[in-house]
Design an enzyme around this catalytic site. Structure first.
Site, short mmCIF file in Angstrom:
data_model
loop_
_atom_site.label_atom_id
_atom_site.label_comp_id
_atom_site.label_asym_id
_atom_site.label_seq_id
_atom_site.Cartn_x
_atom_site.Cartn_y
_atom_site.Cartn_z
N ASP A 210 -23.93 -13.56 -21.09
CA ASP A 210 -22.61 -13.90 -20.57
C ASP A 210 -22.64 -13.95 -19.04
OD1 ASP A 210 -19.69 -14.23 -21.04
OD2 ASP A 210 -19.56 -12.32 -19.96
N GLU A 240 -25.25 -18.48 -20.38
CA GLU A 240 -24.00 -19.22 -20.27
C GLU A 240 -23.90 -19.80 -18.86
OE1 GLU A 240 -19.16 -18.70 -20.04
OE2 GLU A 240 -20.48 -16.96 -19.92
N ASP A 323 -15.01 -20.40 -25.73
CA ASP A 323 -14.46 -20.59 -24.39
C ASP A 323 -13.78 -21.94 -24.20
OD1 ASP A 323 -15.13 -18.12 -23.19
OD2 ASP A 323 -17.21 -18.76 -22.93
#
Length: 487
Positions: A210, A240, A323
């Site tokens: 992340d 990410e 997301d």
């Protein structure tokens, strides 16, 4: 330097699961939650509501996932937390008890591996939460806490909950619920490395990282890779990173990133002016403005030129994630956009990632709406499910669709065609994004394989072959808003 990435990833079909929303198990695993108050499964999701999905439920759905063609499970965070998405970690060594705890995860990991399925976890190593023990000690004891240097403290007292007062510590994007680790502290760095090593030793097959771009400490991700790969050289490390990721894809850090540089132009191409701008504007990717076939070809070629081929093959390609809004909603319900996007996704180099529910037509706007409960089978869009399963099966059956070269053959107006080639196998994929039929003419002499595509194996199209003194011309007449695969 030579770059090596895990071989299995190049052939993988990932399925991204948001654990609270996928399935509730029937296992009597929750002695402390005999009468839980869950948010209604089918009601619109809220920011703080739990719907009660757990890892036992995932185990019970492994038959479904395997039948679909899934071979890798990617979970958004599963560690103990006090939020439904679990990006606010309390304890990196404990699976959230609502999900079934460590016992449920051990059972899931064993069940998945028995089916030759991989499991990748979400690693949130940039920040923790207010309930994280080390930070909570600071809240209780102020400057007397031995953990003060684990975070960035600006002043005293700290205000973790009262928004009318300055937080006086660094929170991710200013969010006081997410205190950021001080990665320059060697103790913090070692603590996070040991977490990564622990779960690899437990048996997970990789980490999705992340917001890794937020960690600026020199050498952090290089050490992370070295220590993870020392335990399992085939472990997958994917970050990410929404934009140009060359900084992290040099062979010393990540094996790939979530490939939004594929997602954005693909949505802009297949959905065009149907894109609901309120669902994409000011996000971290740009699936707009509408693209013609030449525009799309340019974007795709630029992407293919951006990274070494070994990296291209282990990028994590997706049309949606937790997301983003889902493509079917971005395209304002246009089912052809979803079908075209899925065709391009399943025929592009790199690992495929399907966001749970996309394969049955689940809708979803921006967070939290994109995190709805997985629908009952009576609510599935069977056509969407069927073409997902068919395309996955084709990809698994043909190595050219997984690791073959990618070459644009035709890009004019609304018509786009490309070839995936490996050894003597050449596969042609052609799409028409327009509202009228399109004829795509291919000079067969330009194809690199001796085995030239002659048979329609997916989709609908009319084909006409015109011989000449070379190899001849193949004309593909594609109906509006559709695509096909030729072998």
């Amino acid at each position: 330097m030579s770059i090596y990435t895990p071989e299995w990833v190049k052939h993988a079909i990932f399925y991204q699961i948001f654990p609270d929303r996928f399935a509730i198990g029937n296992h009597p695993q929750q002695p402390l939650l005999k009468n839980p108050h869950w948010e209604d499964w089918n009601a619109p999701p809220t920011l703080q509501g739990y719907k009660g999905g757990d890892l036992w439920g995932v185990i019970e759905q492994l038959d479904y996932l395997q039948d679909l063609g899934i071979d890798t499970l990617y979970f958004t965070p599963i560690f103990q937390s006090t939020c439904n998405h679990r990006y606010h970690t309390h304890d990196f060594y404990q699976v959230d008890p609502i999900l079934g705890g460590n016992r449920a995860f051990e059972s899931l990991l064993n069940a998945a591996h028995q089916r030759d399925m991989k499991v990748v976890l979400d690693g949130v190593f940039n920040h923790a939460s207010r309930g994280f023990f080390f930070f909570n000690d600071i809240l209780e004891n102020g400057p007397n806490s031995p953990w003060v240097d684990w975070f960035t403290i600006y002043d005293w007292p700290l205000s973790a909950y009262d928004g009318s007062l300055p937080a006086n510590y660094k929170g991710w994007v200013g969010n006081r619920a997410l205190p950021v680790f001080n990665h320059d502290n060697p103790d913090v760095r070692e603590y996070l490395m040991q977490i990564a090593e622990h779960w690899i030793r437990v048996g997970i097959d990789g980490w999705r990282l992340d917001v890794p771009f937020e960690i600026k400490t020199e050498g952090f991700w290089q050490e992370f890779r070295d220590r993870v790969k020392a335990i399992n050289p085939e472990a997958y490390i994917v970050g990410e990173v929404w934009r140009d990721a060359r900084h992290w894809l040099d062979g010393t850090q990540f094996d790939g990133v979530m490939n939004y540089l594929f997602t954005a132009p693909t949505i802009a191409f297949v959905a065009g002016d149907r894109v609901a701008m309120d669902l994409v504007i000011s996000r971290s990717y740009d699936p707009y403005p509408a693209l013609t076939a030449p525009d799309y070809a340019q974007k795709i070629q630029a992407l293919l030129d951006l990274y070494p081929w070994e990296i291209q093959l282990t990028q994590l390609n997706q049309l949606a994630s937790h997301d983003t809004a889902r493509l079917i909603s971005i395209a304002q319900g246009d089912r052809a956009s979803m079908a075209l996007g899925t065709l391009l996704l399943l025929t592009f180099p790199g690992a495929v990632s399907i966001y749970y529910g996309d394969e049955v037509g689940l809708v979803g706007a921006l967070d939290p709406d994109a995190r709805r409960g997985f629908p009952a089978e009576t609510e599935w869009d069977r056509e969407v499910f069927d073409y997902h399963r068919e395309l996955i099966a084709l990809r698994k059956a043909h190595r050219a669709l997984r690791i073959g070269t990618y070459r644009v053959l035709f890009a004019q107006g609304n018509g786009y065609a490309f070839a995936r080639s490996l050894d003597d196998e050449e596969i042609v994929v052609a799409v028409n994004i327009g509202l009228e039929s399109v004829k795509i003419s291919l000079d067969l002499a330009s194809l690199s394989s001796k085995s030239q595509p002659k048979q329609l194996v997916f989709g609908t199209a009319e084909m006409e072959f015109e011989p000449d003194n070379k190899a001849g011309t193949l004309t593909i007449d594609i109906p509006p808003r559709s695509g096909c695969i030729l072998m």
